[in-house]
Design an enzyme around this catalytic site. Structure first.
Site, PDB file in Angstrom:
ATOM      1  N   ALA A 289      63.199 -28.432  -6.403  1.00  0.00           N
ATOM      2  CA  ALA A 289      64.964 -28.887  -6.404  1.00  0.00           C
ATOM      3  C   ALA A 289      64.940 -30.378  -7.495  1.00  0.00           C
ATOM      4  CB  ALA A 289      65.516 -28.903  -4.636  1.00  0.00           C
ATOM      5  N   GLY A 290      64.233 -31.097  -7.888  1.00  0.00           N
ATOM      6  CA  GLY A 290      65.065 -31.878  -7.876  1.00  0.00           C
ATOM      7  C   GLY A 290      65.484 -31.850  -9.615  1.00  0.00           C
ATOM      8  N   PRO A 291      66.090 -32.423 -10.436  1.00  0.00           N
ATOM      9  CA  PRO A 291      67.001 -33.516  -9.586  1.00  0.00           C
ATOM     10  C   PRO A 291      68.333 -33.026  -8.875  1.00  0.00           C
ATOM     11  CG  PRO A 291      67.281 -33.077 -12.341  1.00  0.00           C
ATOM     12  CD  PRO A 291      66.529 -32.010 -11.983  1.00  0.00           C
ATOM     13  N   GLY A 292      67.787 -31.657  -8.928  1.00  0.00           N
ATOM     14  CA  GLY A 292      69.028 -31.132  -7.933  1.00  0.00           C
ATOM     15  C   GLY A 292      70.353 -29.909  -8.869  1.00  0.00           C
ATOM     16  N   GLY A 293      70.837 -30.183  -9.911  1.00  0.00           N
ATOM     17  CA  GLY A 293      71.391 -29.094 -10.577  1.00  0.00           C
ATOM     18  C   GLY A 293      71.472 -28.194 -10.063  1.00  0.00           C
ATOM     19  N   LYS A 294      70.101 -27.560 -10.051  1.00  0.00           N
ATOM     20  CA  LYS A 294      70.505 -25.896  -9.216  1.00  0.00           C
ATOM     21  C   LYS A 294      70.706 -25.728  -8.265  1.00  0.00           C
ATOM     22  CE  LYS A 294      67.478 -24.038 -13.448  1.00  0.00           C
ATOM     23  NZ  LYS A 294      67.256 -25.254 -13.478  1.00  0.00           N
ATOM     24  N   ASP A 339      55.832 -30.440  -0.475  1.00  0.00           N
ATOM     25  CA  ASP A 339      54.651 -30.253  -1.860  1.00  0.00           C
ATOM     26  C   ASP A 339      55.009 -28.658  -1.970  1.00  0.00           C
ATOM     27  OD1 ASP A 339      52.653 -29.019  -3.190  1.00  0.00           O
ATOM     28  OD2 ASP A 339      51.306 -30.593  -2.862  1.00  0.00           O
ATOM     29  N   ASP A 356      62.000 -22.862 -10.042  1.00  0.00           N
ATOM     30  CA  ASP A 356      62.260 -23.624 -11.590  1.00  0.00           C
ATOM     31  C   ASP A 356      61.139 -24.587 -11.378  1.00  0.00           C
ATOM     32  OD1 ASP A 356      63.064 -24.559 -14.248  1.00  0.00           O
ATOM     33  OD2 ASP A 356      64.964 -25.791 -13.278  1.00  0.00           O
ATOM     34  N   CYS A 409      62.340 -24.306 -18.082  1.00  0.00           N
ATOM     35  CA  CYS A 409      63.096 -24.776 -19.334  1.00  0.00           C
ATOM     36  C   CYS A 409      62.150 -24.825 -20.610  1.00  0.00           C
ATOM     37  CB  CYS A 409      64.035 -25.973 -19.316  1.00  0.00           C
ATOM     38  SG  CYS A 409      64.658 -26.336 -20.522  1.00  0.00           S
TER      39      CYS A 409
END
Length: 472
Positions: A289-294, A339, A356, A409
């Site tokens: 999930a980091g840094p949290g946008g999605k 993890d 992601d 990405c």
């Protein structure tokens, strides 16, 4: 009467203290941080600009020039290094890195901007006197005077091999990408010369700032009142700032109701959220999930349907960024530091899973131009086991009938289709879902069932998405 001591003779002009140019000095500071600390310019530059503006040293034009000097120099570093190499009598590895940074800034002013030649040379030499000393400033002066003898097109004719002799090396020099990156992008893109040249050119363009209006918290109509704002191309939650700007000055962004998020990233989250399911739809997972946008977009979409998002991130400080991004979400959610290859949740717990995965980042070279010089082909071997392990976790974590979104990405085939193909061999009870209908209105999505977005085609980062349904 004693003899008075003689005054030492002076010859020539009196020694002048160098004058510090705050714009070029700041640009040099950023380049040194990128080189010495492996920092990213898009993280280092904004706080330095805010500090300079707060101190009264900068106005808007100064900030724009500093930004252009930093990103222009980083994007064209390969081409500029080749030009400098043609103007010095030693290998570049024998030139001190701070000297190369000053030279890079100078070459960009000479070959990549409309700054007059005399101003570009004199400003660069003055910067060299401030940060390097008089001796190396003379070296900078000599090199830049040689560079100034030709324009960029003439230099490229001199330093790049002809396309017909070595297409990849020609493109690498002309468009300032490492040769292995040119080769990898070309393999993924397919096609002839025109497409790869358009992609490499797009990598060297300054991207627009794209905002996301998080559902239930902000609207695009609200964001469209901002200066130079225009609707997104594909995402119904996207707004583009066509002239750039400072997103942090926008109230909706400051409060977390909106965020900065590339439209390709938004499309990945939307496609997973809209994939057809069989059965329940109440538990969602963002496994990296980091840094949290999605995660913030998924959590808002989940809240609209009465679903709950679990956002998991291995690194505690990045998990903190996720928690910050989700704060104020209208529905329930949970953030854990865990993890993803050894998850604390039970198998089959989720209806939708986004993974992601960490990757080389070759799809975001517009935003992080230094990444092209930092990455090496061997990095792929380091990411491969992690990417496969995380996708395995995702497939184990989703229930029968649920859907997994595997995203990167990076368009590199070793990080996209190769990973998915390997895991599908291990999971015969899973199948690919055609992702293309879940990106309505987005053109040129290829043969499917997976999707590869491109900067030169879609105006997004080069995001990859494969949707996989667990069938048994």
């Amino acid at each position: 009467m004693s003899e008075q001591p003689r005054r030492p003779r002076t010859t020539g002009k009196p020694h002048r203290r160098p004058k510090k140019d705050p714009v070029r000095f700041l640009a040099f500071e950023v380049l040194r941080a990128v080189d010495e600390r492996d920092a990213y310019a898009n993280l280092v530059l904004p706080p330095l600009l805010r500090k300079a503006r707060a101190g009264g040293d900068f106005d808007g034009r100064d900030a724009a020039l500093a930004t252009e000097l930093v990103y222009g120099t980083l994007r064209r570093q390969g081409t500029y290094d080749a030009v400098v190499a043609a103007c010095v009598d030693r290998p570049l590895r024998e030139v001190d890195p701070p000297v190369l940074d000053v030279l890079g800034l100078g070459v960009h002013q000479l070959l990549g901007t409309r700054i007059p030649t005399h101003a570009a040379v004199s400003a660069s030499v003055e910067l060299a006197r401030v940060v390097l000393g008089d001796g190396r400033a003379k070296f900078v002066n000599a090199v830049l005077r040689k560079v100034a003898q030709h324009d960029l097109d003439t230099w490229i004719e001199k330093i790049a091999p002809p396309y017909d002799d070595d297409p990849e090396e020609h493109l690498a020099v002309v468009h300032s990408h490492p040769r292995w990156v040119v080769s990898a992008l070309w393999d993924s893109l397919g096609g002839g010369r025109a497409g790869i040249e358009e992609l490499l050119e797009a990598d060297n363009e300054r991207p627009e700032v794209t905002l996301v209006a998080r559902p239930g918290r902000a609207t695009t109509d609200e964001l469209l009142h901002e200066e130079s704002a225009a609707p997104g191309r594909w995402s119904p939650y996207a707004v583009r700032l066509t002239e750039g700007g400072e997103p942090g000055a926008i109230e909706a962004v400051r409060s977390g109701r909106a965020g900065v998020q590339d439209e390709g990233s938004q499309l990945v989250a939307l496609a997973l959220a809209n994939a057809p399911l069989e059965g329940s739809d109440t538990r969602w997972l963002d496994g990296c999930a980091g840094p949290g946008g999605k995660a913030a977009l998924l959590a808002a979409l989940a809240a609209e349907r009465g679903a709950v998002l679990l956002a998991s991130e291995k690194q505690p400080h990045r998990a903190g960024l996720v928690a910050k991004a989700l704060a104020g979400n209208p529905g329930p959610y949970q953030v854990v530091a865990a993890d993803g290859t050894r998850p604390p949740w039970r198998p089959g717990s989720f209806d939708r899973v986004l993974m992601d995965v960490p990757c080389t980042g070759l799809g975001a070279l517009r935003r992080r131009p230094e990444a092209r010089w930092r990455r090496r082909p061997e990095d792929l071997d380091g990411f491969a086991p992690l990417q496969r392990g995380l996708l395995r976790t995702a497939l184990e974590s989703v229930r029968v009938g649920g859907v997994v979104g595997y995203a990167t990405c990076s368009p590199h085939l070793a990080e996209t289709r190769a990973v998915v193909a390997d895991l599908l061999k291990q999971f015969p009870e899973a199948e690919l879902v055609d992702a293309r209908p879940l990106l309505p209105g987005v053109p040129a999505l290829g043969d499917g069932p997976d999707v590869q977005l491109w900067p030169h085609v879609h105006g997004t980062d080069a995001m990859y998405l494969a949707l996989i349904r667990r069938t048994g």
